[in-house]
Each structure stands twice: as structure tokens, then as C-alpha cells.
Scaffold this active site. Structure first.
Site, mmCIF file in Angstrom:
data_model
loop_
_atom_site.group_PDB
_atom_site.id
_atom_site.type_symbol
_atom_site.label_atom_id
_atom_site.label_comp_id
_atom_site.label_asym_id
_atom_site.label_seq_id
_atom_site.Cartn_x
_atom_site.Cartn_y
_atom_site.Cartn_z
ATOM 1 N N ARG A 1 0.721 -1.199 -0.269
ATOM 2 C CA ARG A 1 -0.034 -0.115 -0.067
ATOM 3 C C ARG A 1 0.887 1.382 -0.016
ATOM 4 O O ARG A 1 1.821 1.318 0.922
ATOM 5 C CB ARG A 1 -0.815 0.024 1.140
ATOM 6 N N ARG B 1 -9.194 14.908 12.624
ATOM 7 C CA ARG B 1 -8.928 16.002 11.542
ATOM 8 C C ARG B 1 -10.176 16.618 11.446
ATOM 9 O O ARG B 1 -11.314 16.053 11.584
ATOM 10 C CB ARG B 1 -8.693 15.143 10.216
#
Length: 395
Positions: free
Chosen positions: A88, A238
Site C-alpha cells: 500500500r 481531523r
């Protein structure tokens, strides 16, 4: 080599900023042979030594530990049944728009993209380099989080800033969670009994990181995350969307530096900043006890979701399903219900009984009267990476 004699195992590595996750899959039947994680890489451990309690000083040591764990199970990296290693990689920029066979040139290209993903791409690169050292004879494949979104049209990908400046610094919407979106889009179409090319979906990947993606006929046409994974939905820590002038205001009036503002928006905002905790399960428990901060965090979270569902309905024109996936999306009936409440005008109606049922398989939670299906589809990014890796390694 005959088809029956071909190696069929794929090792999937996800080298994060402080951990390495791995899965070993047999692509003959897509079964999982082993999985695990090495965490707290490089952290101070007992008596102040590097490597945390496990004594893992860096990613190279962590990957060698993974190799040792696999060997201890009789599944070592030296096995002739291992066909390839899939990695990944978070950011592929505009250069890497699909699974890519790793060469020295590709590694150099990923390194050039470090400024766009300074927390993730360096760790991804380390994983690649160590795995290539351990098995230099094996095909190694990079699968990029951003690749699925390479199809987003310029009108959606461009920010309305000076184009020369944007092009010089690579500023545009890239999008993330692409591997998850690719897997979930196909699985959702299958759940509906249709081909991916026939359906329009709004995929809501809701974990600690969260994103919304508009998928038309199996192709991403818009997504909430942008240059970085900070933009868009409210997340665990976030902020998601904020007025860009907030940054200037905090610098000029609050006296904060860029690193301090970066930390605020990425690590001290979202559910944590609003509700004091970044776990939606704990938010729910505190709401039940009457905690006003937790209630506010939940309300802001679902309000942002509703805005994106409405916006992406307009982008797609026709929506066949709204699809929830990842930890919060798969497990929080309250989030699903609240995010879609009152959207019967858009043809979206959640069935409260179906929505309350928990399960590990893909399922519909929409009411019979709903023109738009509402689905819960567990994601499987490792399997998606393994599929891409195996297909490319076989040529």
C-alpha cells in the site's frame, strides 16, 4: 510452468508511520493464511530504549520481525509458493494511476512525492526497500490510495487558484481511500445484483479517517479528500473542511506557527476537538449520559455527511445506492440513521429495523419504499491490494 504449479500466495504490506500491518493471502481461493501488526515502531520503550515494549527500532526491523513471524508459522518469505508482495502506497500523485510493478525508477518516483504525503510515503518506501532486499527475485507491486480517483474530471480536481502556481507545486484534488472505494464499489454493485458499470454510488468510508466519493459506473468522479486527507468530512482527529482563512487568522491573531496549526487541524480537531474523544462509540456513550460536547460532535459529524450526500447526489444526477463502509460506517446504526434522516425527498429512506441489525456481511438497510438503496458493505483493502498485485505479477 503449468497453471497448477504457479505460486499463488501474495504478501500484502501496509507500512504506516509507526506500524507495519501485514496479511498473507492465497489467491487460489482468496483465503487468509496469516495476518498481524507490529506497532509503536521507534517509540521509547522500557528504560528509555528505542522500539517500544517490543524493541522494534525502525521499519526495517519491523519488517524483519514480520518475516520471522511468518517463518515461525511455516509461511516464510523464502517459500516457493509466494508469488509477489503488494505494498500500500498512500500518494501516487498524477504519475501513478494504477497498480505499478516496482522498479528502482518507480521507487525514485514515489520518493519525489514525499512532499505531498510526508507522514506516509517515507514509511511506504521503507517497506518496499526492505521487502525487495529480503526477496529481490519476487515481483513487488505498489497499489496507490490515490489511483482510483485519477478519473476525476478537471472541473472537480482543480482548485480555483492560479494554475501556474498549482501546477508548479502539484496542488489539486487527489483523493484517498481509493483501494477501499474500488473494492466496495464492486461489492455494492454485486449486492444490488448489477454490474459496476450500471450503478451510481455515494460511498461513505467512515473510519478514524473519513471520506465521501461519488462513483459513476464504477469510476470515481468526485471525492471529499483533496490535496491531502485533511479536506472533507469530520474525522476522528481531523477537521475536514474549514475556511482557508482560518489558517491566516490563527497565524496573525493567535500567533500560531504553521507546524502548530498543522497539528491542530490534523491531530486535535474533528471528533476529538469537538467532543473530547475521537472514538464514535465513546461519543455515543457520552451522548447517552447527556454530554453536550459529545452531542455537538455527533451533530457536526452527521451534518457534514448530509451536505456531501446532497452535493454528490447533484454531481451524479442519479443515485442507485448510498454505501457505508469502514469502522464507523459498518458499525454505527446511529450515524447511518442520523446522516440520512429526512432525505426522503431524495428517495433515501432508512429502515430502522434493518439498520439496527449488526452483521459482518454486506446488507441493505433501506426501506422497501426507498428509491435509493442504502447499503452496509464491509471493506477489504488487503484483498483488493492482493488482487491487483497478483494480476500484475502474473502478467
Amino acid at each position: 510452468m503449468s497453471e497448477a504449479a504457479r505460486p499463488t500466495r501474495v504478501l500484502v504490506l501496509n507500512s504506516g508511520s509507526s506500524s507495519v500491518k501485514y496479511q498473507l493471502l492465497d489467491m487460489a481461493d482468496q483465503s487468509r493464511l496469516a495476518s498481524g501488526v507490529v506497532e509503536r515502531i521507534g517509540e521509547k520503550g522500557d528504560a528509555g530504549r528505542e522500539g517500544g515494549d517490543d524493541g522494534v527500532a525502525d521499519h526495517a526491523a519491523a519488517l524483519r520481525r514480520v518475516a520471522g513471524e511468518l517463518a515461525g508459522r511455516g509461511l516464510g518469505l523464502d517459500s516457493p509458493e509466494l508469488a509477489a508482495v503488494g505494498h500500500r502506497v498512500v500518494h501516487g500523485g498524477t504519475r501513478f494511476t494504477g497498480p505499478t510493478l516496482i522498479t528502482d525508477e518507480v521507487v525514485a518516483g514515489i520518493e519525489e512525492l514525499v512532499p505531498l504525503a510526508p507522514l506516509h510515503n517515507p514509511a511506504n518506501i521503507t517497506g518496499i526497500k526492505v521487502a525487495r532486499e529480503l526477496r529481490p527475485d519476487l515481483p513487488q507491486v505498489a497499489v496507490f490510495d490515490t489511483a482510483f480517483h485519477a478519473t476525476i474530471p478537471e472541473a472537480a480536481a482543480r482548485y480555483a487558484i492560479d494554475t501556474a502556481t498549482a501546477d508548479r507545486h502539484g496542488i489539486r484534488r487527489y483523493g484517498f481511500h481509493g483501494t477501499s472505494n474500488a473494492y466496495v464499489s464492486r461489492a455494492a454493485a454485486a449486492l444490488l445484483g448489477r454490474e459496476p458499470s450500471e450503478v451510481n454510488l455515494i460511498v461513505l468510508h467512515l473510519g478514524n479517517g473519513a471520506s465521501a466519493t461519488a462513483v459513476r459506473g464504477g469510476v470515481s468522479v468526485d471525492t471529499s479528500m483533496g490535496l491531502t486527507p485533511l479536506e472533507g468530512l469530520v474525522m476522528g482527529t481531523r477537521s475536514g473542511d474549514v475556511d482557508p482563512a482560518v489558517v491566516f487568522h490563527l497565524a496573525r491573531v493567535g500567533g500560531m506557527g504553521t507546524d502548530e496549526i498543522d497539528t491542530l487541524l490534523n491531530k486535535r480537531s474533528g471528533l476529538l476537538g469537538l467532543g473530547g474523544v475521537n472514538d464514535m462509540r465513546e461519543i455515543g456513550r457520552r451522548m447517552a449520559e447527556g454530554d453536550e460536547r459529545a452531542q455537538l460532535a455527533f451533530d457536526v459529524y452527521v451534518h457534514r455527511l448530509r451536505r456531501y450526500v446532497g452535493a454528490f447526489t447533484a454531481v451524479l444526477g442519479r443515485v442507485d445506492a448510498v454505501v457505508f463502509t469502514a469502522g464507523v460506517g459498518e458499525n454505527s446504526a446511529a450515524v447511518r440513521a442520523a446522516a440520512l434522516a429526512g432525505l426522503d425527498g431524495l428517495g433515501i429512506v432508512v429502515d430502522p429495523v434493518r439498520n439496527a441489525v449488526r452483521g459482518s456481511a454486506g446488507r441493505l438497510v433501506s426501506a422497501e419504499s426507498s428509491r435509493v438503496a442504502v447499503a452496509v458493505v464491509p471493506t477489504d483493502e488487503e484483498l483488493e491490494i492482493a488482487r491487483d498485485t497478483y494480476a500484475l505479477a502474473r502478467g
